[in-house]
Motif scaffolding. Structure first.
Motif, PDB file in Angstrom:
ATOM      1  N   PHE A 114       8.696   0.857  -4.151  1.00  0.00           N
ATOM      2  CA  PHE A 114       9.193   0.026  -3.177  1.00  0.00           C
ATOM      3  C   PHE A 114      10.339   0.384  -2.461  1.00  0.00           C
ATOM      4  CE2 PHE A 114       5.958  -2.180  -5.703  1.00  0.00           C
ATOM      5  CZ  PHE A 114       5.050  -2.140  -4.940  1.00  0.00           C
ATOM      6  N   ALA A 115      11.498   0.181  -3.499  1.00  0.00           N
ATOM      7  CA  ALA A 115      12.893   0.268  -2.985  1.00  0.00           C
ATOM      8  C   ALA A 115      13.368   1.584  -2.377  1.00  0.00           C
ATOM      9  CB  ALA A 115      13.876  -0.061  -4.185  1.00  0.00           C
ATOM     10  N   HIS A 116      12.672   2.906  -2.768  1.00  0.00           N
ATOM     11  CA  HIS A 116      13.196   4.126  -2.206  1.00  0.00           C
ATOM     12  C   HIS A 116      13.089   4.030  -0.682  1.00  0.00           C
ATOM     13  CE1 HIS A 116       8.811   5.035  -1.778  1.00  0.00           C
ATOM     14  NE2 HIS A 116       9.206   5.986  -0.845  1.00  0.00           N
ATOM     15  N   ILE A 155      19.331  -0.498   0.043  1.00  0.00           N
ATOM     16  CA  ILE A 155      19.365  -0.472  -1.375  1.00  0.00           C
ATOM     17  C   ILE A 155      20.148   0.958  -1.850  1.00  0.00           C
ATOM     18  CG2 ILE A 155      18.457  -0.537  -3.540  1.00  0.00           C
ATOM     19  CD1 ILE A 155      16.041  -2.258  -2.386  1.00  0.00           C
ATOM     20  N   GLN A 156      21.418   0.945  -2.040  1.00  0.00           N
ATOM     21  CA  GLN A 156      22.027   2.272  -2.140  1.00  0.00           C
ATOM     22  C   GLN A 156      21.842   2.784  -3.396  1.00  0.00           C
ATOM     23  OE1 GLN A 156      26.228   1.050  -1.762  1.00  0.00           O
ATOM     24  NE2 GLN A 156      25.801   0.575   0.527  1.00  0.00           N
ATOM     25  N   ARG A 157      21.439   1.889  -4.503  1.00  0.00           N
ATOM     26  CA  ARG A 157      21.229   2.569  -5.858  1.00  0.00           C
ATOM     27  C   ARG A 157      20.402   1.432  -6.690  1.00  0.00           C
ATOM     28  NH1 ARG A 157      26.008   4.671  -9.861  1.00  0.00           N
ATOM     29  NH2 ARG A 157      24.587   4.970 -11.641  1.00  0.00           N
ATOM     30  N   PHE A 158      19.671   2.239  -7.306  1.00  0.00           N
ATOM     31  CA  PHE A 158      18.746   1.239  -8.295  1.00  0.00           C
ATOM     32  C   PHE A 158      18.804   1.869  -9.772  1.00  0.00           C
ATOM     33  CE2 PHE A 158      14.799   0.219 -10.680  1.00  0.00           C
ATOM     34  CZ  PHE A 158      14.510  -0.993 -10.263  1.00  0.00           C
ATOM     35  N   LEU A 190       0.911  -1.316  -0.139  1.00  0.00           N
ATOM     36  CA  LEU A 190       0.101  -0.115  -0.022  1.00  0.00           C
ATOM     37  C   LEU A 190       0.790   1.159  -0.051  1.00  0.00           C
ATOM     38  CD1 LEU A 190      -2.835  -1.195   2.567  1.00  0.00           C
ATOM     39  CD2 LEU A 190      -2.811  -0.848  -0.127  1.00  0.00           C
ATOM     40  N   GLY A 191       2.105   1.324   0.630  1.00  0.00           N
ATOM     41  CA  GLY A 191       3.013   2.483   0.556  1.00  0.00           C
ATOM     42  C   GLY A 191       3.524   2.432  -0.797  1.00  0.00           C
ATOM     43  N   GLY A 192       3.841   1.480  -1.446  1.00  0.00           N
ATOM     44  CA  GLY A 192       4.235   1.632  -2.681  1.00  0.00           C
ATOM     45  C   GLY A 192       3.201   2.346  -3.669  1.00  0.00           C
ATOM     46  N   LEU A 193       1.906   1.663  -3.474  1.00  0.00           N
ATOM     47  CA  LEU A 193       0.818   2.492  -4.170  1.00  0.00           C
ATOM     48  C   LEU A 193       0.679   3.779  -3.885  1.00  0.00           C
ATOM     49  CD1 LEU A 193      -1.903  -0.380  -4.184  1.00  0.00           C
ATOM     50  CD2 LEU A 193      -1.002   0.442  -6.066  1.00  0.00           C
ATOM     51  N   VAL A 194       0.638   4.453  -2.740  1.00  0.00           N
ATOM     52  CA  VAL A 194       0.671   5.691  -2.401  1.00  0.00           C
ATOM     53  C   VAL A 194       1.650   6.477  -2.972  1.00  0.00           C
ATOM     54  CG1 VAL A 194       0.771   7.301  -0.394  1.00  0.00           C
ATOM     55  CG2 VAL A 194      -0.545   5.334  -0.218  1.00  0.00           C
ATOM     56  N   TYR A 239       6.335  -5.789  -6.998  1.00  0.00           N
ATOM     57  CA  TYR A 239       6.568  -5.894  -5.316  1.00  0.00           C
ATOM     58  C   TYR A 239       7.159  -7.188  -5.125  1.00  0.00           C
ATOM     59  CZ  TYR A 239       5.468  -6.180  -0.485  1.00  0.00           C
ATOM     60  OH  TYR A 239       5.858  -6.366   0.834  1.00  0.00           O
ATOM     61  N   CYS A 240       6.656  -8.207  -5.782  1.00  0.00           N
ATOM     62  CA  CYS A 240       7.204  -9.622  -5.921  1.00  0.00           C
ATOM     63  C   CYS A 240       8.766  -9.535  -6.154  1.00  0.00           C
ATOM     64  CB  CYS A 240       6.462 -10.571  -6.695  1.00  0.00           C
ATOM     65  SG  CYS A 240       4.782 -10.989  -6.070  1.00  0.00           S
ATOM     66  N   ALA A 241       9.199  -8.879  -7.089  1.00  0.00           N
ATOM     67  CA  ALA A 241      10.524  -8.677  -7.511  1.00  0.00           C
ATOM     68  C   ALA A 241      11.379  -8.090  -6.589  1.00  0.00           C
ATOM     69  CB  ALA A 241      10.820  -8.071  -8.861  1.00  0.00           C
ATOM     70  N   TYR A 242      10.709  -7.010  -5.778  1.00  0.00           N
ATOM     71  CA  TYR A 242      11.338  -6.123  -4.692  1.00  0.00           C
ATOM     72  C   TYR A 242      11.488  -7.084  -3.602  1.00  0.00           C
ATOM     73  CZ  TYR A 242      11.345  -3.479  -0.680  1.00  0.00           C
ATOM     74  OH  TYR A 242      11.660  -2.760   0.616  1.00  0.00           O
ATOM     75  N   ARG A 243      10.526  -8.037  -3.339  1.00  0.00           N
ATOM     76  CA  ARG A 243      10.848  -8.892  -1.965  1.00  0.00           C
ATOM     77  C   ARG A 243      11.748  -9.860  -2.313  1.00  0.00           C
ATOM     78  NH1 ARG A 243       9.127  -7.794   2.714  1.00  0.00           N
ATOM     79  NH2 ARG A 243       8.741  -9.963   2.957  1.00  0.00           N
ATOM     80  N   LYS A 244      12.176 -10.381  -3.469  1.00  0.00           N
ATOM     81  CA  LYS A 244      12.843 -11.276  -3.829  1.00  0.00           C
ATOM     82  C   LYS A 244      14.270 -10.671  -3.605  1.00  0.00           C
ATOM     83  CE  LYS A 244       9.983 -13.884  -6.829  1.00  0.00           C
ATOM     84  NZ  LYS A 244       9.583 -14.259  -8.340  1.00  0.00           N
ATOM     85  N   ALA A 245      14.568  -9.318  -4.535  1.00  0.00           N
ATOM     86  CA  ALA A 245      15.775  -8.572  -4.286  1.00  0.00           C
ATOM     87  C   ALA A 245      16.149  -8.329  -2.809  1.00  0.00           C
ATOM     88  CB  ALA A 245      15.542  -7.561  -5.000  1.00  0.00           C
ATOM     89  N   THR A 246      15.243  -8.223  -1.868  1.00  0.00           N
ATOM     90  CA  THR A 246      15.392  -7.715  -0.605  1.00  0.00           C
ATOM     91  C   THR A 246      15.868  -9.043   0.254  1.00  0.00           C
ATOM     92  OG1 THR A 246      13.340  -7.714   0.227  1.00  0.00           O
ATOM     93  CG2 THR A 246      14.181  -5.694  -0.633  1.00  0.00           C
TER      94      THR A 246
END
Length: 146
Positions: A135-137, A142-145, A77-81, A107-114
């Motif tokens: 999501f990553a911000h 995560i220093q850089r994307f 929800l934070g990512g949607l906002v 979000y699935c890809a983000y969760r996998k990356a984290t």
């Protein structure tokens, strides 16, 4: 990059090509026939391409995650906002389309990356939808994307 700079760079690049074969490599027919965003003249024209990569896949992505915990739902929800704020700031519109399938896929890809212990830098290659940064911000590790 703004549209005018992009068009100028594209024109200069085309002027440097001295072979019809090289020119054709940089203008695939699929761009003209498969709804690749060609001839975009205004920034607002890009809004039509939101959520055109993952539509109707929400259930698949939700099944992959086996549902969401309260924490995951809060992150999603934070990512949607963040997405809504971005869209309202950069595209003039009275309504905000919610790309739920696209956002959930990213979000699935983000969760996998984290889940990777050393995920300080992420390089995304390809025609991604560009939703992972929403999501990553907020992830300090995560220093850089790119």
């Amino acid at each position: 990059m703004d549209l005018e700079s992009y068009r100028m760079s594209e024109a200069l690049g085309r002027m440097a090509i001295r072979s019809i074969w090289d020119s054709s490599i940089h203008t695939p027919k699929a761009f003209d026939t498969d709804t690749f965003p060609l001839r975009i003249n205004r920034h607002d024209d890009l809004a039509a391409y939101i959520d055109v990569m993952h539509e109707n896949r929400f259930d698949r992505f939700m099944a992959e995650m086996s549902g969401m915990t309260d924490t995951e739902l809060e992150e999603f929800l934070g990512g949607l906002v963040a997405y809504c704020r971005f869209l309202m700031a950069h595209f003039r519109s009275d309504s905000v389309p919610l790309p739920l399938s696209g956002m959930l896929s990213q979000y699935c890809a983000y969760r996998k990356a984290t889940g990777v212990p050393t995920h300080a830098r992420i390089l995304e290659i390809g025609p991604g939808s560009g939703f992972i940064p929403f999501f990553a911000h907020s992830t300090d590790s995560i220093q850089r994307f790119d």
